[in-house]
Design an enzyme around this catalytic site. Sequence first.
Site, PDB file in Angstrom:
ATOM      1  N   ASP A  97      26.616 -35.911  11.530  1.00 18.42           N
ATOM      2  CA  ASP A  97      27.246 -34.709  11.971  1.00 18.42           C
ATOM      3  C   ASP A  97      28.223 -34.099  10.783  1.00 18.42           C
ATOM      4  O   ASP A  97      29.200 -33.534  11.206  1.00 18.42           O
ATOM      5  CB  ASP A  97      27.702 -34.536  13.432  1.00 18.42           C
ATOM      6  CG  ASP A  97      28.866 -35.549  13.577  1.00 18.42           C
ATOM      7  OD1 ASP A  97      29.304 -36.081  12.615  1.00 18.42           O
ATOM      8  OD2 ASP A  97      29.198 -35.577  14.523  1.00 18.42           O
ATOM      9  N   GLU A 119      20.072 -40.053  13.901  1.00 20.25           N
ATOM     10  CA  GLU A 119      21.286 -39.848  15.053  1.00 20.25           C
ATOM     11  C   GLU A 119      21.103 -38.268  15.196  1.00 20.25           C
ATOM     12  O   GLU A 119      22.038 -37.538  15.428  1.00 20.25           O
ATOM     13  CB  GLU A 119      22.547 -40.407  14.506  1.00 20.25           C
ATOM     14  CG  GLU A 119      23.708 -40.295  15.664  1.00 20.25           C
ATOM     15  CD  GLU A 119      24.981 -40.552  15.152  1.00 20.25           C
ATOM     16  OE1 GLU A 119      25.893 -40.002  14.790  1.00 20.25           O
ATOM     17  OE2 GLU A 119      25.454 -42.105  15.287  1.00 20.25           O
ATOM     18  N   GLU A 133      31.814 -30.553  13.507  1.00 19.97           N
ATOM     19  CA  GLU A 133      30.631 -31.767  13.651  1.00 19.97           C
ATOM     20  C   GLU A 133      29.624 -30.974  14.649  1.00 19.97           C
ATOM     21  O   GLU A 133      28.389 -31.254  14.242  1.00 19.97           O
ATOM     22  CB  GLU A 133      30.992 -32.875  14.158  1.00 19.97           C
ATOM     23  CG  GLU A 133      31.726 -33.752  13.192  1.00 19.97           C
ATOM     24  CD  GLU A 133      33.131 -33.561  13.011  1.00 19.97           C
ATOM     25  OE1 GLU A 133      33.751 -32.546  13.836  1.00 19.97           O
ATOM     26  OE2 GLU A 133      33.983 -34.236  12.175  1.00 19.97           O
ATOM     27  N   HIS A 219      41.394 -39.519  13.755  1.00 19.93           N
ATOM     28  CA  HIS A 219      41.065 -38.672  12.443  1.00 19.93           C
ATOM     29  C   HIS A 219      40.830 -37.422  12.662  1.00 19.93           C
ATOM     30  O   HIS A 219      40.735 -36.591  12.057  1.00 19.93           O
ATOM     31  CB  HIS A 219      40.259 -39.491  11.757  1.00 19.93           C
ATOM     32  CG  HIS A 219      39.041 -39.555  12.172  1.00 19.93           C
ATOM     33  ND1 HIS A 219      38.046 -38.512  11.881  1.00 19.93           N
ATOM     34  CD2 HIS A 219      38.384 -40.538  12.868  1.00 19.93           C
ATOM     35  CE1 HIS A 219      36.768 -38.936  12.158  1.00 19.93           C
ATOM     36  NE2 HIS A 219      37.068 -39.871  13.061  1.00 19.93           N
ATOM     37  N   ARG A 221      39.541 -33.831  13.153  1.00 18.91           N
ATOM     38  CA  ARG A 221      40.249 -32.299  12.482  1.00 18.91           C
ATOM     39  C   ARG A 221      40.773 -31.645  13.799  1.00 18.91           C
ATOM     40  O   ARG A 221      42.150 -31.226  13.657  1.00 18.91           O
ATOM     41  CB  ARG A 221      39.307 -31.505  11.872  1.00 18.91           C
ATOM     42  CG  ARG A 221      39.035 -32.118  10.420  1.00 18.91           C
ATOM     43  CD  ARG A 221      38.121 -31.257   9.740  1.00 18.91           C
ATOM     44  NE  ARG A 221      37.731 -31.955   8.458  1.00 18.91           N
ATOM     45  CZ  ARG A 221      38.136 -31.515   7.077  1.00 18.91           C
ATOM     46  NH1 ARG A 221      38.627 -30.241   7.154  1.00 18.91           N
ATOM     47  NH2 ARG A 221      37.869 -32.251   5.982  1.00 18.91           N
ATOM     48  N   HIS A 251      43.615 -44.235   9.060  1.00 19.61           N
ATOM     49  CA  HIS A 251      42.597 -43.249   8.355  1.00 19.61           C
ATOM     50  C   HIS A 251      43.291 -42.789   6.908  1.00 19.61           C
ATOM     51  O   HIS A 251      44.566 -42.366   7.127  1.00 19.61           O
ATOM     52  CB  HIS A 251      42.021 -42.235   9.277  1.00 19.61           C
ATOM     53  CG  HIS A 251      41.093 -41.235   8.686  1.00 19.61           C
ATOM     54  ND1 HIS A 251      40.978 -40.306   7.543  1.00 19.61           N
ATOM     55  CD2 HIS A 251      39.768 -41.343   8.915  1.00 19.61           C
ATOM     56  CE1 HIS A 251      39.661 -39.939   7.140  1.00 19.61           C
ATOM     57  NE2 HIS A 251      38.948 -40.400   8.072  1.00 19.61           N
TER      58      HIS A 251
HETATM   59  C1  UD1 Z   1      35.152 -36.535   7.876  1.00 19.25           C
HETATM   60  C2  UD1 Z   1      33.816 -36.031   8.918  1.00 19.25           C
HETATM   61  C3  UD1 Z   1      33.973 -36.459  10.144  1.00 19.25           C
HETATM   62  C4  UD1 Z   1      33.917 -37.898  10.163  1.00 19.25           C
HETATM   63  C5  UD1 Z   1      34.821 -38.686   9.371  1.00 19.25           C
HETATM   64  C6  UD1 Z   1      34.994 -40.050   9.651  1.00 19.25           C
HETATM   65  C7  UD1 Z   1      33.482 -33.599   8.107  1.00 19.25           C
HETATM   66  C8  UD1 Z   1      33.875 -32.139   8.512  1.00 19.25           C
HETATM   67  N1  UD1 Z   1      34.296 -34.607   8.775  1.00 19.25           N
HETATM   68  O1  UD1 Z   1      36.229 -36.359   8.411  1.00 19.25           O
HETATM   69  O2  UD1 Z   1      32.883 -36.001  10.820  1.00 19.25           O
HETATM   70  O3  UD1 Z   1      34.044 -38.366  11.522  1.00 19.25           O
HETATM   71  O4  UD1 Z   1      34.832 -38.091   8.054  1.00 19.25           O
HETATM   72  O5  UD1 Z   1      35.971 -40.896   9.108  1.00 19.25           O
HETATM   73  O6  UD1 Z   1      32.605 -33.858   7.438  1.00 19.25           O
HETATM   74  N2  UD1 Z   1      40.527 -39.394   2.109  1.00 19.25           N
HETATM   75  C9  UD1 Z   1      40.639 -40.248   1.155  1.00 19.25           C
HETATM   76  N3  UD1 Z   1      40.085 -41.217   0.932  1.00 19.25           N
HETATM   77  C10 UD1 Z   1      38.968 -41.609   1.560  1.00 19.25           C
HETATM   78  C11 UD1 Z   1      38.708 -40.594   2.637  1.00 19.25           C
HETATM   79  C12 UD1 Z   1      39.464 -39.505   2.975  1.00 19.25           C
HETATM   80  O7  UD1 Z   1      41.889 -40.272   0.395  1.00 19.25           O
HETATM   81  O8  UD1 Z   1      38.232 -42.580   1.345  1.00 19.25           O
HETATM   82  C13 UD1 Z   1      41.448 -38.191   2.479  1.00 19.25           C
HETATM   83  C14 UD1 Z   1      41.347 -36.950   1.322  1.00 19.25           C
HETATM   84  O9  UD1 Z   1      42.533 -36.418   1.160  1.00 19.25           O
HETATM   85  C15 UD1 Z   1      40.264 -36.280   2.297  1.00 19.25           C
HETATM   86  C16 UD1 Z   1      40.936 -36.206   3.561  1.00 19.25           C
HETATM   87  O10 UD1 Z   1      40.951 -37.601   3.805  1.00 19.25           O
HETATM   88  O11 UD1 Z   1      40.706 -34.950   1.658  1.00 19.25           O
HETATM   89  C17 UD1 Z   1      39.911 -35.846   4.652  1.00 19.25           C
HETATM   90  O12 UD1 Z   1      38.606 -36.225   4.271  1.00 19.25           O
HETATM   91  P1  UD1 Z   1      37.229 -35.345   4.995  1.00 19.25           P
HETATM   92  O13 UD1 Z   1      36.017 -36.128   4.672  1.00 19.25           O
HETATM   93  O14 UD1 Z   1      37.318 -33.881   4.457  1.00 19.25           O
HETATM   94  O15 UD1 Z   1      37.639 -35.143   6.463  1.00 19.25           O
HETATM   95  P2  UD1 Z   1      37.623 -36.421   7.591  1.00 19.25           P
HETATM   96  O16 UD1 Z   1      38.550 -35.948   8.554  1.00 19.25           O
HETATM   97  O17 UD1 Z   1      37.820 -37.861   7.133  1.00 19.25           O
HETATM   98  N1  UDP Z   2      35.595 -48.548  11.032  1.00 15.52           N
HETATM   99  C1  UDP Z   2      35.816 -49.479   9.806  1.00 15.52           C
HETATM  100  N2  UDP Z   2      37.005 -49.691   9.370  1.00 15.52           N
HETATM  101  C2  UDP Z   2      38.390 -49.109  10.045  1.00 15.52           C
HETATM  102  C3  UDP Z   2      38.107 -48.261  11.211  1.00 15.52           C
HETATM  103  C4  UDP Z   2      36.836 -48.007  11.530  1.00 15.52           C
HETATM  104  O1  UDP Z   2      34.789 -49.948   9.249  1.00 15.52           O
HETATM  105  O2  UDP Z   2      39.279 -49.350   9.556  1.00 15.52           O
HETATM  106  C5  UDP Z   2      34.160 -48.216  11.293  1.00 15.52           C
HETATM  107  C6  UDP Z   2      34.130 -48.343  12.792  1.00 15.52           C
HETATM  108  O3  UDP Z   2      33.576 -49.682  13.142  1.00 15.52           O
HETATM  109  C7  UDP Z   2      32.865 -47.357  12.814  1.00 15.52           C
HETATM  110  C8  UDP Z   2      33.003 -46.329  12.004  1.00 15.52           C
HETATM  111  O4  UDP Z   2      34.110 -46.810  10.950  1.00 15.52           O
HETATM  112  O5  UDP Z   2      31.548 -48.006  12.656  1.00 15.52           O
HETATM  113  C9  UDP Z   2      33.757 -45.106  12.635  1.00 15.52           C
HETATM  114  O6  UDP Z   2      34.290 -44.189  11.504  1.00 15.52           O
HETATM  115  P1  UDP Z   2      35.496 -43.098  11.767  1.00 15.52           P
HETATM  116  O7  UDP Z   2      36.093 -43.281  12.864  1.00 15.52           O
HETATM  117  O8  UDP Z   2      35.861 -42.811  10.336  1.00 15.52           O
HETATM  118  O9  UDP Z   2      34.354 -41.978  11.888  1.00 15.52           O
HETATM  119  P2  UDP Z   2      33.391 -41.268  13.090  1.00 15.52           P
HETATM  120  O10 UDP Z   2      32.938 -42.430  14.047  1.00 15.52           O
HETATM  121  O11 UDP Z   2      34.546 -40.775  14.298  1.00 15.52           O
HETATM  122  O12 UDP Z   2      32.443 -40.482  12.609  1.00 15.52           O
END
Ligand code: UD1
Ligand code: UDP
Length: 376
Positions: A97, A119, A133, A219, A221, A251
């Site tokens: 999602d 999924e 999502e 994390h 939004r 995160h």
């Molecule tokens: C995204 C997904 C969410 C998922 C989550 C898992 C969308 C809208 N959201 O949310 O569904 O549950 O990932 O974690 O698709 N950043 C870094 N390094 C990284 C990752 C993120 O610096 O490796 C920072 C960046 O500034 C980035 C911000 O986090 O702009 C947000 O990342 P983004 O993928 O836009 O949203 P998430 O909240 O991580």
């Molecule tokens: N996870 C990880 N390292 C961490 C935190 C989470 O590998 O420090 C794994 C966790 O086991 C799960 C996935 O990341 O499989 C969840 O990711 P996240 O919470 O970012 O996204 P969501 O599941 O909410 O989409």
Amino acid sequence: MSTKILTVFGTRPEAIKMAPLLKALGRQDGIESLVCVTAQHREMLDQVLDIFGIQPDIDLNIMQAGQGLPYITSTVIGELTKVIQELRPDRILVHGDTTTTMAASLAAFYAGVPVGHVEAGLRTGNIKSPWPEELNRRITGTIADLHFAPTTVSRDNLLREGVKPEAIEVTGNTVIDALLLAAGEIENSAAIRSRLSAALPFLADAKQRGQRIVLATGHRRENLDGGLTAVFTALARLAERPDVTVVVPVHLNPIVRNEAQSILGDNAGVHLIAPQDYLAFVHLMAQSDLIITDSGGVQEEAPSLGKPVLVTRDTTERPEAIEAGTVKLVGCDEEEIVAQASTLLDDPASYDRMSTATNPYGDGRASDRIVSRLLQ
Ligand code: UD1
Ligand code: UDP
């Protein structure tokens, strides 16, 4: 002639859940498996690619600090369209999602390439929660012609929306395949176990002091505007207990990092740590006594390890674990989080009720079922 399958993903959870499927696709005759990462996440994606030994064929490298949804959507559609034109896949596989998932599905649709959705069929019924999502998953489901539903609950959601039964395969969730792979690696390797103990020394220290470990992540939004403040304040209160150590792998979202640092940074009872690689995080879950999270994946994994989960959200698209009794919704309500966590920490009967190790999400063979269906 082999079928060319292009798997597209961009964030940590998609990568974890696609990794075992990529292994299964890679060893299957008759399938040419290609991988395109959008890198909507960068460091957190690379951690997963490293652990599972995945080398993407294409890396769109799109991540920007503080990226907005329009940016992710338009960039993925634009860049992936070029990749599709070049590689001409027979099918595209997406997961879950995220905005990568939704935008990749749209790019595939515009290019006339069929989409398989891994999924599929999870629903809260509320388009604003989780945001964005729920909409991402619905759009992807509308485009897909093959739906890999993890459970019968998700299959029934799709049937209610008019998806034909023959387009749905109930497979279990590939996250359990990933979890079992990781747990097996940890169990079979003394070297990995000693790396993990050395990297997380406070776990053994806390256990020596007789403390319980509360593991927390956050994390979403929709929780960035106040919700996480309440969650982190509740964690600070729980950390005041002499019998508790709180561990938070933070995160990389800058808003999450700032909030965690300002509320929990000086708290001696809280370990704020970097995002952990998957083996380390599975180890952390296994060592913890209670998990507080808004993560979808963690809600699915923790029941396999017999860990109670308090979910800091108002809705969940994963009702199976609530039904099984291992997961409870507590919202982002400070008092409710402290109250529910305290009950679990103080009342062994409540704890035992939530810690039975039954997992409604799968048996570790979801990837094989998906590959079999793709071959039909
Ligand atoms: C995204 C997904 C969410 C998922 C989550 C898992 C969308 C809208 N959201 O949310 O569904 O549950 O990932 O974690 O698709 N950043 C870094 N390094 C990284 C990752 C993120 O610096 O490796 C920072 C960046 O500034 C980035 C911000 O986090 O702009 C947000 O990342 P983004 O993928 O836009 O949203 P998430 O909240 O991580
Ligand atoms: N996870 C990880 N390292 C961490 C935190 C989470 O590998 O420090 C794994 C966790 O086991 C799960 C996935 O990341 O499989 C969840 O990711 P996240 O919470 O970012 O996204 P969501 O599941 O909410 O989409």
